[in-house]
Design a protein around this motif. Structure first.
Motif, PDB file in Angstrom:
ATOM      1  N   ILE A   1       4.594   2.990  -4.542  1.00  0.00           N
ATOM      2  CA  ILE A   1       4.199   1.602  -4.298  1.00  0.00           C
ATOM      3  C   ILE A   1       2.746   1.583  -3.814  1.00  0.00           C
ATOM      4  O   ILE A   1       2.367   2.413  -2.987  1.00  0.00           O
ATOM      5  CB  ILE A   1       5.093   0.971  -3.197  1.00  0.00           C
TER       6      ILE A   1
ATOM      7  N   ILE B   1       0.052  -1.010  -1.970  1.00  0.00           N
ATOM      8  CA  ILE B   1      -0.067  -2.291  -1.275  1.00  0.00           C
ATOM      9  C   ILE B   1      -1.519  -2.489  -0.871  1.00  0.00           C
ATOM     10  O   ILE B   1      -2.131  -1.588  -0.291  1.00  0.00           O
ATOM     11  CB  ILE B   1       0.810  -2.326   0.003  1.00  0.00           C
TER      12      ILE B   1
ATOM     13  N   LYS C   1       4.683   0.311  -8.735  1.00  0.00           N
ATOM     14  CA  LYS C   1       4.994  -0.990  -8.140  1.00  0.00           C
ATOM     15  C   LYS C   1       3.811  -1.410  -7.268  1.00  0.00           C
ATOM     16  O   LYS C   1       3.301  -0.597  -6.490  1.00  0.00           O
ATOM     17  CB  LYS C   1       6.263  -0.880  -7.297  1.00  0.00           C
TER      18      LYS C   1
ATOM     19  N   VAL D   1       1.783  -4.427  -4.722  1.00  0.00           N
ATOM     20  CA  VAL D   1       1.897  -5.610  -3.855  1.00  0.00           C
ATOM     21  C   VAL D   1       0.496  -6.039  -3.441  1.00  0.00           C
ATOM     22  O   VAL D   1      -0.273  -5.227  -2.898  1.00  0.00           O
ATOM     23  CB  VAL D   1       2.707  -5.305  -2.571  1.00  0.00           C
TER      24      VAL D   1
ATOM     25  N   ASP E   1       3.376  -6.825  -8.784  1.00  0.00           N
ATOM     26  CA  ASP E   1       4.801  -7.143  -8.857  1.00  0.00           C
ATOM     27  C   ASP E   1       5.146  -8.192  -7.812  1.00  0.00           C
ATOM     28  O   ASP E   1       5.966  -9.068  -8.040  1.00  0.00           O
ATOM     29  CB  ASP E   1       5.627  -5.881  -8.621  1.00  0.00           C
ATOM     30  N   ILE E   2       4.524  -8.051  -6.645  1.00  0.00           N
ATOM     31  CA  ILE E   2       4.709  -9.045  -5.587  1.00  0.00           C
ATOM     32  C   ILE E   2       3.322  -9.549  -5.212  1.00  0.00           C
ATOM     33  O   ILE E   2       2.449  -8.763  -4.812  1.00  0.00           O
ATOM     34  CB  ILE E   2       5.442  -8.444  -4.365  1.00  0.00           C
TER      35      ILE E   2
ATOM     36  N   LEU F   1       1.242 -12.195  -2.957  1.00  0.00           N
ATOM     37  CA  LEU F   1       1.481 -12.993  -1.746  1.00  0.00           C
ATOM     38  C   LEU F   1       0.238 -13.678  -1.185  1.00  0.00           C
ATOM     39  O   LEU F   1      -0.860 -13.125  -1.225  1.00  0.00           O
ATOM     40  CB  LEU F   1       2.047 -12.092  -0.637  1.00  0.00           C
TER      41      LEU F   1
ATOM     42  N   GLU G   1       3.558 -16.120  -3.785  1.00  0.00           N
ATOM     43  CA  GLU G   1       4.685 -16.350  -2.898  1.00  0.00           C
ATOM     44  C   GLU G   1       4.209 -16.283  -1.446  1.00  0.00           C
ATOM     45  O   GLU G   1       3.150 -15.747  -1.163  1.00  0.00           O
ATOM     46  CB  GLU G   1       5.708 -15.223  -3.050  1.00  0.00           C
TER      47      GLU G   1
END
Lengths: 157, 152
Positions: free
Chosen positions: B82, B84, B105, B107, B130-131, B133, B146
């Motif tokens: 991941i 981030i 993945k 973020v 993928d995410i 924010l 989000e």
């Protein structure tokens, strides 16, 4: 000790000049300034152009309060360290930044506990006079909830 | 052994301070950091730290290319599951390299500084995340970003 910081990217002569004058008038008060790319060279206080994160953190910790440009990094650090912070925004009309987003930042933190926001040097002077009344904000643990939610989204247990 | 490997990326200053606030998440994983700064706190928080040059939208193409090359090497070395990032451009570059070349993945957490609109880097990050924010509820839309709260 009062810790003054203007960030790393751009000069902020107006603030450094003000602080240097103020230091001259208040010789008994210990001040350290991180002046970045400012052209103005202070003569009445200790300063350094740039600080490592370690140096920054240790000056931050040992200061009574912070005087800063309206940079999010410093404001967040102050809120997290629960240090009062006096904030003055860079003005792009005076060539101090590319746009007026620091004024927006200043407005956003006006009225927030621990933040003393100043529109100009007159308000800054007034703020410095009332420094005995500065109060820090409260501790913040929003990061714990945020981290838990993100961990759930990432299927991390 | 901890199950997930996270590579956390941020530029020094506000971006890095926000990233370090994710410590409760990082503790659950084997987490490494990539930034242009160093702090003693890294030793306790991260299993490895990597240096990346700071670039911004005004940097030369060569500097941005060099930064991308650094990101590539760092991902090859760190092998994260991941990635981030809280920004800025070097974080975005790391995230894009991780997604496009390695299908990791990803973020993106847009900085709390961006209360009026998502940052330029944040907008670019959308299709590689993928995410995706924001830390401001009023900036959420049906197409994202989000909102999971704020780190500060």
């Amino acid at each position: 000790m009062i810790f003054v910081t203007v960030g790393t990217q751009l000069p902020f002569d107006r603030l450094i000049r003000f602080i240097d004058d103020w230091a001259f008038k208040n010789p008994n008060i210990n001040i350290f300034a991180q002046i970045g790319e400012s052209d103005f060279v202070p003569t009445n206080l200790e300063y350094k152009k740039h600080l490592s994160m370690n140096e920054f953190n240790s000056l931050f910790e040992s200061s009574e309060f912070i005087v800063s440009h309206a940079g999010m990094g410093t404001i967040i650090s102050a809120l997290l360290a629960q240090k009062p912070i006096v904030i003055i925004a860079r003005d792009s009309d005076l060539g101090e930044h590319r746009n007026q987003h620091q004024k927006a930042t200043l407005n956003r933190f006006t009225g927030v506990d621990g933040c003393i926001t100043c529109k100009d040097e007159v308000e800054l002077d007034y703020a410095m006079k009332s420094r005995k009344n500065f109060k820090a904000g409260a501790a913040n643990s929003k990061n714990v909830e945020f981290s838990n939610k993100l961990a759930t989204r990432l299927n991390i247990k | 052994m901890k199950k997930h490997k996270i590579l956390a990326a941020a530029s020094s200053g506000g971006h890095l301070i926000q990233l370090l606030r994710l410590a409760p998440l990082f503790q659950l994983c084997d987490t490494m950091i990539v930034t242009n700064d160093y702090s003693d706190q890294f030793e306790n928080m991260f299993s490895a730290n990597f240096f990346i040059t700071d670039v911004n939208q005004n940097s030369s193409k060569l500097a941005i290319l060099y930064c991308s090359f650094q990101a590539l090497i760092i991902i090859l070395k760190s092998k994260p599951d991941i990635v981030i990032s809280t920004g800025a451009l070097p974080g975005l570059i790391t995230l894009i390299v991780a997604k496009v070349l390695f299908r990791k993945k990803t973020v993106w957490i847009d900085s709390i500084a961006n209360a009026e609109e998502i940052s330029k880097s944040g907008k670019l990050a959308k299709r590689f995340s993928d995410i995706w924010l924001t830390q401001w509820k009023h900036l959420t839309t049906e197409d994202g970003p989000e909102y999971l709260g704020s780190i500060i």
